[in-house]
Scaffold this active site. Structure first.
Site, PDB file in Angstrom:
ATOM      1  N   ASP A 150       0.832  -1.204   0.000  1.00  0.00           N
ATOM      2  CA  ASP A 150       0.000   0.000   0.000  1.00  0.00           C
ATOM      3  C   ASP A 150       0.869   1.257   0.000  1.00  0.00           C
ATOM      4  O   ASP A 150       1.976   1.255   0.531  1.00  0.00           O
ATOM      5  CB  ASP A 150      -0.922  -0.015   1.236  1.00  0.00           C
ATOM      6  CG  ASP A 150      -2.080   0.949   1.087  1.00  0.00           C
ATOM      7  OD1 ASP A 150      -2.368   1.390  -0.051  1.00  0.00           O
ATOM      8  OD2 ASP A 150      -2.711   1.273   2.118  1.00  0.00           O
TER       9      ASP A 150
ATOM     10  N   HIS B   7       2.106   3.180  -9.037  1.00  0.00           N
ATOM     11  CA  HIS B   7       1.865   1.757  -9.331  1.00  0.00           C
ATOM     12  C   HIS B   7       3.011   1.189 -10.175  1.00  0.00           C
ATOM     13  O   HIS B   7       3.464   0.066  -9.965  1.00  0.00           O
ATOM     14  CB  HIS B   7       0.536   1.575 -10.071  1.00  0.00           C
ATOM     15  CG  HIS B   7      -0.659   2.004  -9.265  1.00  0.00           C
ATOM     16  ND1 HIS B   7      -0.789   1.711  -7.932  1.00  0.00           N
ATOM     17  CD2 HIS B   7      -1.775   2.711  -9.609  1.00  0.00           C
ATOM     18  CE1 HIS B   7      -1.937   2.220  -7.472  1.00  0.00           C
ATOM     19  NE2 HIS B   7      -2.547   2.832  -8.465  1.00  0.00           N
TER      20      HIS B   7
ATOM     21  N   LEU C 262      10.422 -20.734  -4.973  1.00  0.00           N
ATOM     22  CA  LEU C 262       9.437 -19.855  -4.311  1.00  0.00           C
ATOM     23  C   LEU C 262       8.060 -19.976  -4.961  1.00  0.00           C
ATOM     24  O   LEU C 262       7.935 -19.944  -6.188  1.00  0.00           O
ATOM     25  CB  LEU C 262       9.922 -18.404  -4.443  1.00  0.00           C
ATOM     26  CG  LEU C 262       8.961 -17.316  -3.952  1.00  0.00           C
ATOM     27  CD1 LEU C 262       8.925 -17.274  -2.426  1.00  0.00           C
ATOM     28  CD2 LEU C 262       9.339 -15.951  -4.502  1.00  0.00           C
TER      29      LEU C 262
END
Ligand code: IPE
Ligand code: IPE
Ligand code: MG
Length: 260
Positions: free
Chosen positions: A36, A53, A147
């Site tokens: 955020d 973004h 991962l």
């Protein structure tokens, strides 16, 4: 208990992580992040929100790299919530385009690094092109053993519990049966992963915003004012250090934990 973590498996799936106790100082096996602060980062620089973004995607790349280096097995990132459709239409369509672009650009590199990419969330509102790109990426990386990178997109924790419940009822008619946690868990979107050990939220807000509600029940929470585009190696290490100092008890007493 010998080793950092002893986990119980049932039916080949993860049972609740709360049944076992990772030792203090162990690295988190699963990190979940609410990324955020992109908009505020851009606004602070007199840039349009979307610039934040864009910068945020670069930070995702760095954090993925850090997790691979540190041998963390699961990283789950909240990219777009089911409530984010409420944003201005231009921002939503920019985010969708950015998602598509990032997917196309990063797939080969992720695959080369043995990363398994999984998307959770309701895909039905995405364009057919985006759905196809997601499916192709997931298929390509399905057997990778490094991962596991989960992207939560058009995801909501309440949506997840409800869709799981609906699936469960469809496969197993209730007949007054009282369901257990273990009955529901295989139908949750993240059934393939242990529950997160560490939750990180950047950007200063102290809320969960409808992220993975079920699985966060006993996750260690870490909030930082650092905005996501500024979340660097030092910030990441700080979050890990904070986690490593915590004693996880899952209802037990400290004395009991010392005896394990
Ligand atoms: C998080 O940053 C990214 C998404 C929700 C897609 P925000 O866009 O929420 O940034 P702030 O909170 O407005 O600064
Ligand atoms: C949460 O961030 C969702 C993502 C990071 C994708 P928001 O910025 O949308 O959260 P709220 O609405 O402020 O709680
Ligand atoms: Mg925000």
């Amino acid at each position: 208990m010998v080793g950092s973590i002893k986990r119980l498996f049932s039916k080949g799936l993860f049972s609740s992580s709360t049944k076992t106790v990772p030792v203090v100082g162990a690295l988190p096996q699963h990190i979940a992040i609410i990324m955020d602060g992109n908009g505020r980062w851009a606004r602070n620089r007199f840039l349009p929100r979307v610039a934040g973004h864009q910068r945020g995607v670069e930070v995702v790349r760095d954090v993925v790299k850090k997790c691979v280096q540190q041998d963390i097995q699961y990283l789950t990132l909240f990219a777009f919530s089911s409530e984010n459709w409420r944003r201005p239409a231009e921002e939503v369509s920019f985010l969708m385009r950015l998602f598509m672009q990032a997917l196309k650009r990063e797939v080969v590199k992720l695959h080369e690094n043995n990363i398994r990419l999984v998307l959770i969330g309701d895909r039905s509102r995405f364009t057919p092109e985006l759905i196809h790109a997601i499916e192709a990426a997931e298929t390509l990386m399905a057997d990778n053993t490094g991962l596991t990178l989960t992207i939560a997109a058009n995801y909501g924790g309440r949506w997840d519990v409800l869709q799981a419940m609906n699936q469960l009822i469809k496969t197993e008619p209730t007949n007054n049966k009282v369901f257990e946690e273990e009955d529901l868990m295989p139908f949750l979107s993240m059934h393939y992963a242990p529950e997160p050990d560490l939750f990180i939220r950047t950007g200063g807000e102290k809320r969960i915003s409808n992220f993975i509600l079920w699985q966060l029940a006993y996750t260690e929470l870490y909030f930082t004012d650092t905005l996501w585009p500024d979340f660097d190696d030092v910030s990441f290490d700080e979050a890990i250090r904070s986690y490593q100092q915590r004693e996880r008890r899952f209802g037990r007493t400290s004395a009991q934990i010392a005896e394990i």
